[in-house]
Design a protein around this motif. Structure first.
Motif, PDB file in Angstrom:
ATOM      1  N   GLU A  20       0.834  -1.214   0.000  1.00 42.64           N
ATOM      2  CA  GLU A  20       0.000   0.000   0.000  1.00 42.64           C
ATOM      3  C   GLU A  20       0.869   1.264   0.000  1.00 42.64           C
ATOM      4  O   GLU A  20       0.574   2.241  -0.685  1.00 42.64           O
ATOM      5  N   GLU A  48      -7.985  14.217   5.304  1.00 44.89           N
ATOM      6  CA  GLU A  48      -8.151  12.917   5.970  1.00 44.89           C
ATOM      7  C   GLU A  48      -7.733  12.985   7.442  1.00 44.89           C
ATOM      8  O   GLU A  48      -8.374  12.395   8.309  1.00 44.89           O
ATOM      9  N   PHE A  52      -9.915  12.420  10.772  1.00 46.74           N
ATOM     10  CA  PHE A  52      -9.492  11.404  11.746  1.00 46.74           C
ATOM     11  C   PHE A  52      -9.515  11.979  13.169  1.00 46.74           C
ATOM     12  O   PHE A  52      -9.995  11.342  14.108  1.00 46.74           O
ATOM     13  N   ARG A 257      -0.620   9.229   4.113  1.00 45.38           N
ATOM     14  CA  ARG A 257      -2.023   8.836   3.892  1.00 45.38           C
ATOM     15  C   ARG A 257      -2.181   7.316   3.984  1.00 45.38           C
ATOM     16  O   ARG A 257      -3.150   6.816   4.567  1.00 45.38           O
ATOM     17  N   ALA A 258      -1.217   6.597   3.403  1.00 48.05           N
ATOM     18  CA  ALA A 258      -1.300   5.123   3.441  1.00 48.05           C
ATOM     19  C   ALA A 258      -1.146   4.638   4.889  1.00 48.05           C
ATOM     20  O   ALA A 258      -1.870   3.741   5.347  1.00 48.05           O
ATOM     21  N   ARG A 261      -4.265   5.080   7.133  1.00 42.68           N
ATOM     22  CA  ARG A 261      -5.309   4.042   7.029  1.00 42.68           C
ATOM     23  C   ARG A 261      -5.017   2.886   7.976  1.00 42.68           C
ATOM     24  O   ARG A 261      -5.918   2.203   8.430  1.00 42.68           O
ATOM     25  N   ARG A 262      -3.733   2.663   8.278  1.00 41.75           N
ATOM     26  CA  ARG A 262      -3.377   1.551   9.177  1.00 41.75           C
ATOM     27  C   ARG A 262      -3.215   1.994  10.632  1.00 41.75           C
ATOM     28  O   ARG A 262      -2.938   1.160  11.494  1.00 41.75           O
TER      29      ARG A 262
END
Ligand code: PLP
Length: 401
Positions: A20, A48, A52, A257-258, A261-262
């Motif tokens: 990712e 994002e 969050f 950004r990747a 997500r985690r």
């Protein structure tokens, strides 16, 4: 559990990078836009991360120190002003204050949480105090209600240093929404790693606009972005205020950004690992695992273990016991480090003679399980259990009469 003669369990290195992450970086290379004051990955990261945290506005920067700097500038901190910061933090918290020609005034910490002690902070307020920067050290929120109560009647800006605390909560609210502004770090060691970078958040449009100019050499951020002319900006480009060039690059923003997500999975693993280790260490007399007050969550960016030789009737200096334990842990294959060896005011840069007794005692009598390269929050459960075994052995060897 590995038995005698088995290979030691290898700790996992941080950051963990996946397909990712590679896709995100590849996307930037294919687009061919590496930076810009309105560049698309940066803008998307800001949207994002604001979502969050639950904050109205976000600005990405090229470091957490930069994010703190633009927050202090937006708060109006300037030459001669005083800013209260904790005596235990990474030096960036105080350096950001110096960058504005202001004076960092150190206050001691609460020994149970390692975060700014509101009472000592109150005692340090003068007519020149302009802001307070509580640090959510190691991933545990500071006592924000007490600090806000101190700041409000004196009109002091509260700027959260959340560099180590992405995703932590205080009384149900996310860090980053507990003061006027907050700064996060994206440095490789952090729970949200992207190399070097930072994130500023606020709910105030006015503070956001001021911080945006501070980030971009005092210029107005461009309102539009043309993918055909990504490096051109039709705005007049007239500076209205002093500022720095603190924009992040697109590769960093895409990677962040990747990783974002985690982040919930990273936080869950961190909290599981900490609970697993605390269940082991909490049973050992003379050992204090990190406390999490019931009104907060801890994301365990660092797992600090405090040693109390006095509770075992040992007549040894905490610092000597700490050094012996550090060597014994390493001999057992447990990753362990000292993170900060003296309070910030004792750095040669400040050389303040005052003792800051709680911060000094905490540092003398504690160590971190996990290192920056192999932090506890990155580990699979078998490594955590192996470190628990190693700690028990190391501890019994150093406290044996
Ligand atoms: C508590 C604290 N404040 C500020 C910073 C500064 O962040 P950066 O290294 O991204 O500039 C760090 C991180 O290193 C930190 O741990």
């Amino acid at each position: 559990m590995p038995g005698e003669g088995d290979e030691p369990v290898q700790p996992r290195r941080w950051p963990i990078l996946t397909a990712e992450d590679r896709d995100a970086v590849q996307r930037v290379l294919e687009r061919g836009v590496l930076s810009g004051a309105a560049a698309p990955e940066m803008r998307a990261l800001e949207a994002e991360f604001a979502a969050f945290v639950g904050a109205g506005f976000c600005l990405a920067t090229n470091s957490g120190t930069a994010a703190l700097g633009i927050a202090l500038r937006a708060a109006g901190v300037g030459p001669g002003d005083e800013v209260i910061v904790p005596a235990l933090s990474f030096v960036a918290t105080a350096q950001a204050v110096l960058h504005l020609g202001a004076v960092p005034v150190f206050a001691d910490i609460d020994p149970a949480t390692y975060t700014l002690d509101p009472e000592d902070a109150a005692a340090r307020v003068t007519s020149r105090t302009r802001a307070i920067v509580p640090v959510h050290l190691h991933g545990l929120p500071a006592d924000m209600d007490a600090l806000r109560a101190l700041a409000r009647p004196r009109a002091l800006a509260v700027i959260e240093d959340a560099a180590q605390a992405h995703g932590a909560r205080y009384r149900g609210r996310a860090v980053g929404t507990l003061g006027a502004m907050a700064a996060f770090s994206l440095n490789s060691t952090k729970n949200l790693p992207a190399g070097e970078g930072g994130l500023f958040v606020t709910d105030s449009e006015e503070l956001w606009a001021r911080a945006a100019r501070a980030r971009f050499d005092g210029l107005e951020p461009p309102a539009k972005w043309d993918p055909e002319r990504p490096l051109d900006d039709e705005a007049e480009g007239l500076a209205s205020t002093p500022g720095w060039m603190y924009l992040p690059g697109e590769l960093t923003s895409a990677l962040a950004r990747a990783q974002l997500r985690r982040l919930p999975a990273t936080t869950a693993r961190s909290q599981d690992n900490a609970a697993r280790l605390t269940a082991r260490l909490g049973r050992l007399a003379g050992v204090e695992a990190p406390a999490t007050p019931p009104d907060r969550t801890h994301v365990f960016h660092k797992y600090r273990v405090r040693l109390h030789p006095d509770r075992l009737g040992l007549r040894v200096r905490a610092r000597d016991l700490r050094d012996r334990l550090l060597a014994a842990l390493r001999a057992e294959g447990v990753e362990a480090v000292l993170w900060q060896t003296v309070p910030l005011p004792a750095h040669p840069l400040f050389a303040r003679p005052e003792p800051y007794s709680q911060a000094a005692a905490a540092l003398d009598g504690s160590l971190i399980i996990g290192s920056q390269s192999c932090p506890l929050f990155a580990q699979p459960s078998e490594v955590v259990e192996a470190w628990g075994d190693g700690f028990e052995k190391a501890w019994s060897s150093v406290v044996r009469p």
